[in-house]
Write a protein that holds these residues in place. Structure first.
Motif, mmCIF file in Angstrom:
data_model
loop_
_atom_site.group_PDB
_atom_site.id
_atom_site.type_symbol
_atom_site.label_atom_id
_atom_site.label_comp_id
_atom_site.label_asym_id
_atom_site.label_seq_id
_atom_site.Cartn_x
_atom_site.Cartn_y
_atom_site.Cartn_z
ATOM 1 N N VAL A 75 -4.695 0.492 -0.962
ATOM 2 C CA VAL A 75 -5.212 1.249 0.173
ATOM 3 C C VAL A 75 -4.079 2.119 0.702
ATOM 4 C CG1 VAL A 75 -6.216 1.109 2.481
ATOM 5 C CG2 VAL A 75 -6.836 -0.586 0.734
ATOM 6 N N MET A 76 -4.280 3.431 0.639
ATOM 7 C CA MET A 76 -3.275 4.385 1.111
ATOM 8 C C MET A 76 -3.988 5.401 2.002
ATOM 9 S SD MET A 76 -1.054 4.881 -2.363
ATOM 10 C CE MET A 76 0.214 5.804 -1.519
ATOM 11 N N ARG A 77 -4.003 5.127 3.286
ATOM 12 C CA ARG A 77 -4.706 5.991 4.239
ATOM 13 C C ARG A 77 -3.714 6.878 4.985
ATOM 14 N NH1 ARG A 77 -8.064 0.903 6.158
ATOM 15 N NH2 ARG A 77 -9.613 0.871 4.496
ATOM 16 N N HIS A 78 -4.113 8.133 5.158
ATOM 17 C CA HIS A 78 -3.299 9.109 5.893
ATOM 18 C C HIS A 78 -1.930 9.289 5.230
ATOM 19 C CE1 HIS A 78 -6.205 9.166 9.199
ATOM 20 N NE2 HIS A 78 -6.264 7.856 9.047
ATOM 21 N N CYS A 79 -1.888 9.190 3.915
ATOM 22 C CA CYS A 79 -0.639 9.350 3.182
ATOM 23 C C CYS A 79 -0.544 10.751 2.583
ATOM 24 C CB CYS A 79 -0.536 8.308 2.063
ATOM 25 S SG CYS A 79 -0.378 6.616 2.666
ATOM 26 N N VAL A 80 0.659 11.141 2.242
ATOM 27 C CA VAL A 80 0.907 12.411 1.571
ATOM 28 C C VAL A 80 1.376 12.086 0.160
ATOM 29 C CG1 VAL A 80 2.248 14.542 1.574
ATOM 30 C CG2 VAL A 80 1.494 13.534 3.745
ATOM 31 N N ILE A 81 0.622 12.573 -0.827
ATOM 32 C CA ILE A 81 0.910 12.278 -2.233
ATOM 33 C C ILE A 81 0.926 13.618 -2.976
ATOM 34 C CG2 ILE A 81 0.260 10.850 -4.218
ATOM 35 C CD1 ILE A 81 -1.564 9.274 -2.203
ATOM 36 N N PRO A 82 2.006 14.409 -2.829
ATOM 37 C CA PRO A 82 2.019 15.772 -3.355
ATOM 38 C C PRO A 82 1.925 15.884 -4.875
ATOM 39 C CG PRO A 82 4.155 15.209 -2.393
ATOM 40 C CD PRO A 82 3.230 14.080 -2.094
ATOM 41 N N GLU A 83 2.388 14.870 -5.606
ATOM 42 C CA GLU A 83 2.326 14.931 -7.071
ATOM 43 C C GLU A 83 1.006 14.415 -7.616
ATOM 44 O OE1 GLU A 83 4.653 16.391 -9.054
ATOM 45 O OE2 GLU A 83 5.575 16.969 -7.141
ATOM 46 N N GLY A 84 0.190 13.804 -6.768
ATOM 47 C CA GLY A 84 -1.128 13.343 -7.179
ATOM 48 C C GLY A 84 -1.128 11.943 -7.764
ATOM 49 N N VAL A 85 -2.294 11.597 -8.346
ATOM 50 C CA VAL A 85 -2.538 10.258 -8.875
ATOM 51 C C VAL A 85 -3.150 10.386 -10.256
ATOM 52 C CG1 VAL A 85 -3.844 8.118 -8.530
ATOM 53 C CG2 VAL A 85 -2.972 9.368 -6.550
ATOM 54 N N SER A 86 -2.686 9.587 -11.194
ATOM 55 C CA SER A 86 -3.281 9.495 -12.524
ATOM 56 C C SER A 86 -3.823 8.083 -12.679
ATOM 57 C CB SER A 86 -2.225 9.787 -13.597
ATOM 58 O OG SER A 86 -2.795 9.681 -14.879
ATOM 59 N N CYS A 87 -5.094 7.980 -13.079
ATOM 60 C CA CYS A 87 -5.697 6.639 -13.150
ATOM 61 C C CYS A 87 -6.578 6.475 -14.388
ATOM 62 C CB CYS A 87 -6.461 6.330 -11.876
ATOM 63 S SG CYS A 87 -7.672 7.568 -11.439
ATOM 64 N N SER A 88 -6.141 6.996 -15.506
ATOM 65 C CA SER A 88 -6.878 6.870 -16.753
ATOM 66 C C SER A 88 -6.949 5.404 -17.187
ATOM 67 C CB SER A 88 -6.182 7.701 -17.832
ATOM 68 O OG SER A 88 -6.835 7.564 -19.059
ATOM 69 N N ASN A 89 -8.138 4.910 -17.446
ATOM 70 C CA ASN A 89 -8.379 3.532 -17.887
ATOM 71 C C ASN A 89 -7.902 2.478 -16.894
ATOM 72 O OD1 ASN A 89 -9.557 4.271 -20.416
ATOM 73 N ND2 ASN A 89 -7.493 4.735 -21.143
ATOM 74 N N ALA A 90 -7.832 2.827 -15.621
ATOM 75 C CA ALA A 90 -7.393 1.874 -14.603
ATOM 76 C C ALA A 90 -8.595 1.096 -14.072
ATOM 77 C CB ALA A 90 -6.701 2.602 -13.461
ATOM 78 N N HIS A 91 -8.381 -0.180 -13.772
ATOM 79 C CA HIS A 91 -9.394 -1.058 -13.184
ATOM 80 C C HIS A 91 -8.725 -1.823 -12.055
ATOM 81 C CE1 HIS A 91 -12.257 -0.403 -16.491
ATOM 82 N NE2 HIS A 91 -11.166 -0.340 -17.238
ATOM 83 N N LEU A 92 -9.015 -1.416 -10.821
ATOM 84 C CA LEU A 92 -8.429 -2.052 -9.649
ATOM 85 C C LEU A 92 -9.536 -2.624 -8.783
ATOM 86 C CD1 LEU A 92 -6.275 0.196 -10.558
ATOM 87 C CD2 LEU A 92 -5.344 -0.160 -8.299
ATOM 88 N N GLY A 93 -9.174 -3.604 -7.960
ATOM 89 C CA GLY A 93 -10.150 -4.230 -7.081
ATOM 90 C C GLY A 93 -10.765 -3.240 -6.117
ATOM 91 N N GLU A 94 -9.958 -2.391 -5.529
ATOM 92 C CA GLU A 94 -10.412 -1.356 -4.608
ATOM 93 C C GLU A 94 -9.331 -0.301 -4.542
ATOM 94 O OE1 GLU A 94 -11.155 -0.622 0.160
ATOM 95 O OE2 GLU A 94 -11.004 -2.661 -0.564
ATOM 96 N N VAL A 95 -9.726 0.957 -4.447
ATOM 97 C CA VAL A 95 -8.784 2.053 -4.250
ATOM 98 C C VAL A 95 -9.310 2.881 -3.087
ATOM 99 C CG1 VAL A 95 -7.730 4.110 -5.252
ATOM 100 C CG2 VAL A 95 -8.175 2.116 -6.691
ATOM 101 N N ASP A 96 -8.455 3.131 -2.116
ATOM 102 C CA ASP A 96 -8.856 3.874 -0.923
ATOM 103 C C ASP A 96 -7.743 4.847 -0.555
ATOM 104 O OD1 ASP A 96 -9.550 4.809 1.600
ATOM 105 O OD2 ASP A 96 -9.877 2.822 2.452
ATOM 106 N N PHE A 97 -8.031 6.137 -0.698
ATOM 107 C CA PHE A 97 -7.087 7.187 -0.312
ATOM 108 C C PHE A 97 -7.638 7.964 0.889
ATOM 109 C CE2 PHE A 97 -6.064 6.812 -4.935
ATOM 110 C CZ PHE A 97 -4.748 6.415 -4.805
ATOM 111 N N SER A 98 -8.368 7.296 1.775
ATOM 112 C CA SER A 98 -9.003 7.954 2.917
ATOM 113 C C SER A 98 -8.002 8.781 3.724
ATOM 114 C CB SER A 98 -9.623 6.922 3.860
ATOM 115 O OG SER A 98 -10.622 6.198 3.215
#
Length: 105
Positions: A75-98
């Motif tokens: 869970v990453m809320r109100h974060c700054v992630i300028p390089e982005g996210v890569s999630c190919s073939n990822a399986h996580l319980g929950e992902v939240d970039f609200s």
């Protein structure tokens, strides 16, 4: 996997919070993206089921979640992630970039 060397005080607070189940939201800080991958892979020990929970953080580098399989939440809320996210073939319980600002690769 990259050796991060010594963690910054904010990065250590992120590790401690993820292991205890707390959220990190104050003060805002900067962390290396590789630490997020390492946490989800268990490199820094077993995490609380509530997972990695950040608010107001700035992430340096691409958040690489490729091929990670875990029930741990990210869970990453109100974060700054300028390089982005890569999630190919990822399986996580929950992902939240609200309300986070991120760019894709």
């Amino acid at each position: 996997m990259a050796d991060l060397g010594e963690l910054t005080p904010f990065e250590q607070a992120v590790v401690d919070a993820a292991r205890s189940g707390a959220a990190v939201d104050s003060p805002p800080g900067e962390l290396r993206a590789e630490l997020i991958r390492q946490l989800l892979l268990g490199v820094h020990g077993e995490l609380d089921p509530r997972g990695v929970r950040l608010e107001l953080a700035t992430v340096v580098g691409l958040v690489d979640l490729d091929d990670i399989r875990t029930l741990t939440r990210l869970v990453m809320r109100h974060c700054v992630i300028p390089e982005g996210v890569s999630c190919s073939n990822a399986h996580l319980g929950e992902v939240d970039f609200s309300h986070s600002h991120l760019k894709g690769p």
